[in-house]
Every structure is written in structure tokens, then in C-alpha cells.
Enzyme design. Structure first.
Site, PDB file in Angstrom:
ATOM      1  N   GLY A 130       0.571  -1.239  -0.029  1.00  0.00           N
ATOM      2  CA  GLY A 130       0.026   0.010  -0.043  1.00  0.00           C
ATOM      3  C   GLY A 130       0.851   1.239  -0.046  1.00  0.00           C
ATOM      4  O   GLY A 130       0.633   2.104  -0.824  1.00  0.00           O
ATOM      5  N   PHE A 131       1.838   1.305   0.711  1.00  0.00           N
ATOM      6  CA  PHE A 131       2.735   2.366   0.863  1.00  0.00           C
ATOM      7  C   PHE A 131       3.324   2.560  -0.414  1.00  0.00           C
ATOM      8  O   PHE A 131       3.690   3.932  -0.572  1.00  0.00           O
ATOM      9  CB  PHE A 131       3.625   2.317   2.172  1.00  0.00           C
ATOM     10  CG  PHE A 131       4.753   3.323   2.492  1.00  0.00           C
ATOM     11  CD1 PHE A 131       4.075   4.281   3.118  1.00  0.00           C
ATOM     12  CD2 PHE A 131       5.782   3.458   1.836  1.00  0.00           C
ATOM     13  CE1 PHE A 131       5.085   5.474   3.422  1.00  0.00           C
ATOM     14  CE2 PHE A 131       6.799   4.452   1.921  1.00  0.00           C
ATOM     15  CZ  PHE A 131       6.425   5.471   2.833  1.00  0.00           C
ATOM     16  N   ASP A 146      -3.331  -1.008   2.934  1.00  0.00           N
ATOM     17  CA  ASP A 146      -3.951   0.519   3.512  1.00  0.00           C
ATOM     18  C   ASP A 146      -3.802   1.394   2.661  1.00  0.00           C
ATOM     19  O   ASP A 146      -2.869   1.337   1.531  1.00  0.00           O
ATOM     20  CB  ASP A 146      -3.285   0.691   4.819  1.00  0.00           C
ATOM     21  CG  ASP A 146      -1.832   0.917   4.853  1.00  0.00           C
ATOM     22  OD1 ASP A 146      -1.185   0.386   3.950  1.00  0.00           O
ATOM     23  OD2 ASP A 146      -1.496   1.753   5.820  1.00  0.00           O
ATOM     24  N   CYS A 202      33.845  -2.483  13.835  1.00  0.00           N
ATOM     25  CA  CYS A 202      34.462  -1.927  14.959  1.00  0.00           C
ATOM     26  C   CYS A 202      35.566  -2.625  15.455  1.00  0.00           C
ATOM     27  O   CYS A 202      36.514  -2.051  16.078  1.00  0.00           O
ATOM     28  CB  CYS A 202      33.602  -1.387  16.069  1.00  0.00           C
ATOM     29  SG  CYS A 202      32.547  -0.042  15.482  1.00  0.00           S
ATOM     30  N   HIS A 229      27.866  -1.906  10.900  1.00  0.00           N
ATOM     31  CA  HIS A 229      27.926  -1.124  12.429  1.00  0.00           C
ATOM     32  C   HIS A 229      26.550  -0.677  12.321  1.00  0.00           C
ATOM     33  O   HIS A 229      26.011  -0.996  13.872  1.00  0.00           O
ATOM     34  CB  HIS A 229      28.966  -0.079  12.106  1.00  0.00           C
ATOM     35  CG  HIS A 229      28.842   0.721  13.517  1.00  0.00           C
ATOM     36  ND1 HIS A 229      29.149   0.409  14.424  1.00  0.00           N
ATOM     37  CD2 HIS A 229      28.100   1.936  13.584  1.00  0.00           C
ATOM     38  CE1 HIS A 229      28.803   1.263  15.462  1.00  0.00           C
ATOM     39  NE2 HIS A 229      27.986   2.172  14.938  1.00  0.00           N
TER      40      HIS A 229
HETATM   41 ZN   LIG Z   1      30.339  -1.155  15.329  1.00  0.00          ZN
END
Ligand SMILES: [Zn+2]
Length: 382
Positions: free
Chosen positions: A93-94, A144, A306, A332
Site C-alpha cells: 500500500g505504501f 492500507d 569496529c 555497524h
Molecule cells: Zn560497530
């Protein structure tokens, strides 16, 4: 199907457990978005390592490409993409209302032109539920109408009326074995419309309820208001899902407002712009101040990026358009948002969510846009 394990005494936050055909989802949960059958730039190992318990797929896109014939021949969506955990499919719908060139909104759906090749297509409650049944998602969403946040009152009313009528039609359609169906409530920031829509959708009886009509360009205070207006009418013993939201700090605040499920393209989308999510706010890794920063994206983060790479190296990769740079930022960001949700669950279980919320919000620096919207809303309320 949904077990409400604990509620926070100081807010509306809830700890829960949702059981689906492909496994259990601990809530509050963030669902990475795999619009086209892939969470952009991430492979299965990375999704699993980040702690993903459920992903999203999209009816509109998957129906256009590769199409149901291929997905069916491939054994359904789970097998086709080789993801054996739960999948929620958006109804389309979106996308119909935001991407496609609409030709005509009809009583039983929308006639539109494909955003790819301009071919004439039709999608309504019956078609959407049929596609979601064939995809074999664990949670299907009702079809919707999602108007823009600044749509005139008359358009909001029409959207609510259609959304209710189409939800009723969706409810009557056959489902895949064990498939849950969530109803969507619209109504913008109009209290009467939100109440009317939420009550009508709940009366129809679904397995869970979504707050739609958010993440449609509205400023943050309006988004919070839309959720606050709908929430009181949603049953406590069923899952609530706020569609398309949001930043890490917004998720913490929305959990405190009684929302259990979230999805958002933000972590992977901003990664592709060279922006990292951190507990202190968004950081541009491309920025000059990272040129000789040999620390990780975020101290204390145990994601692959990281653990193995520095900001300086990632900045270099982004600047020379090496794919690895945006892949590492996607790793990340997805890891970060999923870890925030895991922390929320831990603190809810331990009864320390209020302190966690206070500290998280105190350290998180919102974007300028969010700041300005808050100032404007505060001025309008005073
Ligand atoms: Zn990270």
C-alpha cells in the site's frame, strides 16, 4: 502467539515474545528492511551476527521483480533468499501511494503504473493478501492507504475509510499456513480519526496492530503524537508495530510509548551516505575530523567493522568509493540499532528501563532537523 512478559511501571514499555511459523521474536524488536529480498549490502552471516530475529520483505517490489513465478519455483520467499527466520511482508500500500503513478483509486484497490516500466497494474486487499500468501511470510500486513502527513483533512478521512474497508477485505482472504495478519491504523494526527480507525481495525480482529501514517515526512513531534493517539486503543495483549521508524533515540522513546516492533531503512540508507549511527547521535565518517582517527566507529561496539577497522580507514574507503566502506557502515549501523533493542529488552527484564531511557536520551544528540522540529513544537504549545 504473543506473550506479554512484563510492563515497565514508569512508562508504557513492554517486554514480550511473539511466536511465528518460523520462530520466536523477542520484543521490543527492530526488523531490518529487506525490500527486494536483501537487507541492503548485508549477507546472512552479518544479519545473524548482528542478532537479527526477523526481517521485512516488500509485496510491491517482490511482485514486480523477480515476480511470484520465480519465487514460487524457488520454494517461497524464505527458501528463495535462504532466510529461515521470520519474515514480515509489507502490503505494498505504501509503495503504491508513494512510488507508482496512480491512475485510479477504486473501491477494491488501486490501478497504477509500475514505477519500472509503466505497465498498468492493479493492487488491492485481495491481490496483496494473495501475493503475501504466496510469498509465505510469517506476518502479512493489511493493504492500507497511507496519505502524506500534510494531506488535507478530507483526504485523511477518505484514507481512513478505505483503510478500514480494505482491512475487512484482507481479513476474508486465505492465508499461508501459520501466517499472522496485522491490521494497520491510519488517521494522521487527527485524534478523532486515529481513534475511529484504531477502534474499527481492532474490532475486525487481527493478530497484531500497526500504526501507519508515520514516517511520511512528518516532524518528530507529530510522529510521537500519532503514536500516542493510536496506542490507547490497541489491545495490551497483542503486538504493536510502528511502521518505518526511526532513529535510535526515537525507538527508545517509542518503546516507552508502548510500541513493540519497528522497521526502518535508516541504518543501511545513511550507511550508504557515509553516516554512522552511534549512541551519541549520527556521525559522518566521511568528515575531515576522521582523517587520522585510528579508533573504531564507536568505542565499545563489538560489530565486525569496529573490531577490525578504524574510522580513518573507513573514511578513506568511502572517499574513494570502495564498496567495503559502505558495507562496513551498514554492518555497524544494523548491529548498533539491534544492540540498542537488545539493551532495551535487558533493562525491561531487569526493571531498569527508566534509567536506561534517561541516560540514553541524555547522551544522544539529535539531528538539527529533529532539534528544530522540537523547538517549533514547543513554541507552538506554549
Ligand atoms: Zn560497530
Amino acid at each position: 502467539m504473543f506473550e506479554l512478559l512484563k510492563t515497565d511501571p514508569a512508562s508504557k514499555a513492554r517486554l514480550g515474545r511473539l511466536t511465528t511459523a518460523h520462530g520466536v521474536v523477542d520484543t521490543p524488536v527492530f526488523m531490518p528492511v529487506g525490500t527486494q529480498g536483501s537487507v541492503k549490502a548485508l549477507d546472512l552471516r552479518e544479519l545473524n551476527e548482528a542478532g537479527t530475529s526477523i526481517i521485512l520483505g516488500n509485496t510491491y517490489h517482490l511482485n514486480l521483480r523477480p515476480g511470484l513465478e520465480i519465487i514460487t519455483a524457488g520454494g517461497g520467499l524464505h527458501r528463495f533468499i535462504n532466510w529461515d527466520k521470520p519474515i514480515l511482508t509489507d502490503s505494498g500500500g505504501f509503495q503504491v501511494f508513494s512510488l507508482a503513478k496512480i491512475r485510479k483509486v477504486k473501491p477494491h484497490g488501486v490501478e497504477f503504473r509500475s514505477h519500472l516500466d509503466g505497465s498498468l497494474l492493479f493492487l488491492g486487499p485481495k491481490e496483496s493478501m494473495e501475493i503475501q500468501r504466496i510469498l509465505g511470510s510469517d506476518i502479512a500486513m493489511t493493504f492500507d492507504e497511507c496519505p502524506p502527513h500534510d494531506a488535507p483533512a478530507k483526504e485523511q478521512r477518505h484514507a481512513v475509510e478505505r483503510t478500514i474497508r480494505w482491512a475487512r477485505e484482507c481479513r476474508e482472504q486465505p492465508r499461508a499456513p501459520g501466517q499472522l495478519v496485522f491490521g494497520i491504523c491510519q488517521g494522521g494526527v487527527n485524534p478523532a480519526l486515529r481513534e475511529e480507525c484504531a477502534k474499527a481495525i481492532v474490532e475486525l480482529g487481527f493478530d497484531g496492530y500497526a500504526i501507519g501514517g508515520v514516517s511520511v515526512g512528518e516532524p518528530e513531534p507529530e510522529m510521537m503524537k500519532a503514536v500516542e493517539l493510536a496506542e490507547p486503543f490497541l489491545p495490551a495483549n497483542q503486538p504493536r508495530y510502528a511502521m518505518g521508524l526511526g532513529t535510535p533515540a526515537q525507538l527508545v522513546e517509542l518503546v516507552a510509548r508502548g510500541v513493540d516492533m519497528f522497521d526502518c531503512v535508516l541504518p543501511t540508507r545513511i550507511a550508504r551516505n557515509g553516516t554512522a549511527m552511534t549512541r551519541k547521535g549520527a556521525v559522518s565518517i566521511k568528515a575531515g575530523f576522521n582523517k587520522a582517527d585510528f579508533g573504531p566507529i564507536e568505542e565499545g561496539c563489538d560489530c565486525f567493522a569496529c573490531r577490525h577497522h578504524t574510522r580513518a580507514y573507513l573514511r578513506h574507503l568511502l572517499n574513494v568509493n570502495e564498496i567495503l566502506g559502505l558495507r562496513m557502515l551498514s554492518v555497524h549501523n544494523s548491529h548498533m540499532i539491534l544492540k540498542v533493542m537488545a539493551d532495551i529488552r535487558t533493562h525491561l527484564a531487569a526493571g531498569t528501563f527508566a534509567e536506561f531511557r534517561r541516560e540514553f536520551i541524555a547522551h544522544y544528540v539529535p539531528s538539527k532537523k529533529v532539534m528544530l522540529a522540537r523547538v517549533a513544537a514547543a513554541a507552538a504549545n506554549s
